[in-house]
Design an enzyme around this catalytic site. Structure first.
Site, PDB file in Angstrom:
ATOM      1  NE  ARG A 203      39.717  43.728  41.160  1.00 24.90           N
ATOM      2  CZ  ARG A 203      38.449  43.706  41.091  1.00 24.90           C
ATOM      3  NH1 ARG A 203      37.867  43.095  40.111  1.00 24.90           N
ATOM      4  NH2 ARG A 203      37.551  44.692  41.765  1.00 24.90           N
ATOM      5  CG  PHE A 219      34.760  35.312  30.300  1.00 24.00           C
ATOM      6  CD1 PHE A 219      34.035  35.622  29.256  1.00 24.00           C
ATOM      7  CD2 PHE A 219      35.260  34.204  30.659  1.00 24.00           C
ATOM      8  CE1 PHE A 219      33.602  34.497  28.628  1.00 24.00           C
ATOM      9  CE2 PHE A 219      34.666  33.010  30.090  1.00 24.00           C
ATOM     10  CZ  PHE A 219      33.900  33.155  29.012  1.00 24.00           C
ATOM     11  CG  ASP A 241      37.024  41.069  27.617  1.00 19.93           C
ATOM     12  OD1 ASP A 241      36.439  40.740  28.670  1.00 19.93           O
ATOM     13  OD2 ASP A 241      36.165  41.457  26.688  1.00 19.93           O
ATOM     14  CB  ALA A 271      36.703  33.156  26.793  1.00 26.49           C
ATOM     15  CG  ASP A 291      34.694  36.901  36.734  1.00 25.62           C
ATOM     16  OD1 ASP A 291      33.371  36.586  37.032  1.00 25.62           O
ATOM     17  OD2 ASP A 291      34.666  38.063  36.696  1.00 25.62           O
ATOM     18  CB  CYS A 331      28.482  36.886  38.225  1.00 24.86           C
ATOM     19  SG  CYS A 331      28.078  36.953  36.720  1.00 24.86           S
TER      20      CYS A 331
END
Length: 390
Positions: A203, A219, A241, A271, A291, A331
């Site tokens: 960030r 997202f 989102d 998205a 993300d 992730c």
């Protein structure tokens, strides 16, 4: 913390010795003799060739044994030493004024299967197997004593939170990141433990790149990247989102940071659908952040995950202006850094662009990874400049 069952012993195949001696903390069920059994939460002395250690047994998890120590059965003092080491590692974050970070990252901090996140003095504990219940009480004591926690909460899922010690925080807990950016956190109902702490440094990076840019955050969750971009001088920000509460939280985070008048658009929409519509309408951006949630929780889902990443990246590149930046995150540990970069390259080929990678990073200080445990490395964050093909 009882250790009365620590006398159990188990001999494993010698072929595992080098793996375990290097420090890998997992022993899968298919390596355990079929006739072995014990109650979950039993400490077991394990041998493999010349290697010996102490592991925690779990009757139901695919990871049957988690290795904690080489000789003595862990006790409360052991847990506290591990926690002190972890707390000291995060000292630079505290010195920088950061009030939200991961205190314990499981295997990387010598407490396999355990996560503890810290939010302005409140600690949220998560365990990933039934056997780890044996560690909850000593961890709670150590957190209150060593960290000086205001409270310790155990979270099993959204809405399933138990206060183990201290006084629970409000649902509008405010934390602070680098540069004084503030974010609202709901440790009771938010995703993960309330916030994606592993993206804190990312960030900050996005904030440094955003000046004068039109930014799209996909997202977006509660808008952490969006707020960072706005504070960094972005011209405009769109947060997308699929969940309305997340979109509402992103608006609240803009207000919290004195950005009520900033040109921010919070969109509640899928998205993929948003990107397809943006491409059709000719809308594009200088900086696109993607993300998504984990597309693969197991190796069986890997091919489908890579396909989803390729499609998402191609759509994202299509709305990134020439010379603009595309930031892609993954992730899941199922997709390696090399495989993720290949996915990006495949998408570039489809869109007939080049991606000049300018930033490629994994996990931050508070998510350490053992050299012998590559499974602990899950986060990929790649930022590239989108250029036309020659």
């Amino acid at each position: 913390m009882t250790t009365s069952r620590g006398s159990r012993e188990l001999v494993l195949p010698g072929s595992l010795a080098a793996h375990l001696a290097a420090g890998h903390p997992w022993i899968y069920r298919d390596h355990v003799p079929r006739n072995f059994d014990a109650p979950s939460g039993s400490w077991v002395k394990v041998r493999s060739g010349a290697w010996a250690g102490v592991a925690l047994w779990d009757r139901t998890s695919p990871i049957a044994l988690r290795v904690f120590a080489r000789s003595a059965v862990p006790d409360e003092a052991f847990v506290e030493r591990r926690l002190v080491d972890a707390w000291e590692l995060r000292a630079p974050l505290r010195e920088q004024g950061v009030t939200a970070f991961r205190v314990v990252y499981g295997e990387g901090d010598g407490l396999p299967g355990v996560v503890v996140d810290y939010y302005a003095g409140h600690c949220v504990l998560v365990t990933y197997a039934d056997s780890l219940d044996v560690l909850v009480a000593p961890l709670t004591k150590a957190l209150m004593r060593t960290v000086g926690a205001r409270s310790v909460l155990r979270r099993r899922g959204p809405g399933d939170v138990q206060v183990l010690a201290g006084e629970a925080p409000s649902r509008e807990l405010v934390i602070e990141e680098h540069g004084g950016m503030r974010l609202l956190v709901d440790v009771f109902a938010g995703q993960k433990t309330g916030l994606f702490l592993d993206h804190r440094e990312n960030r900050r990076f996005i904030g440094e790149q955003a000046h004068g840019k039109d930014v799209l955050n996909l997202f977006a969750y509660t808008g952490g990247f969006s707020v960072a971009a706005a504070l960094g001088g972005a011209r405009s920000v769109v947060s997308v989102d699929g969940a309305a509460p997340a979109s509402e939280a992103s608006v609240a985070n803009f207000r919290l940071n004195g950005l009520r008048a900033f040109p921010h658009e919070a969109v509640t929409r899928d998205a993929f659908e948003y990107l397809e519509e943006a491409a059709r309408s000719g809308r594009d951006f200088d900086l696109v952040i993607s993300d998504p949630p984990s597309f693969a929780k197991s190796r069986a889902q890997l091919k489908a995950a890579e396909k989803a990443y390729r499609r998402l990246t191609a759509l994202g590149l299509a709305v990134t202006r020439p010379g603009g930046l595309y930031a892609a995150a993954s992730c899941t540990s199922q997709v390696s850094p090399e495989a993720f970069r290949q996915v990006l390259a495949d998408a570039c080929r489809k869109q007939r662009v080049r991606l000049q990678i300018v930033h490629d990073i994994g996990q931050p200080l508070d998510h350490p990874v053992l050299a012998a445990h590559p499974e602990g490395r899950y986060l990929k964050f790649v930022v590239g400049r989108v250029l036309p093909q020659d």
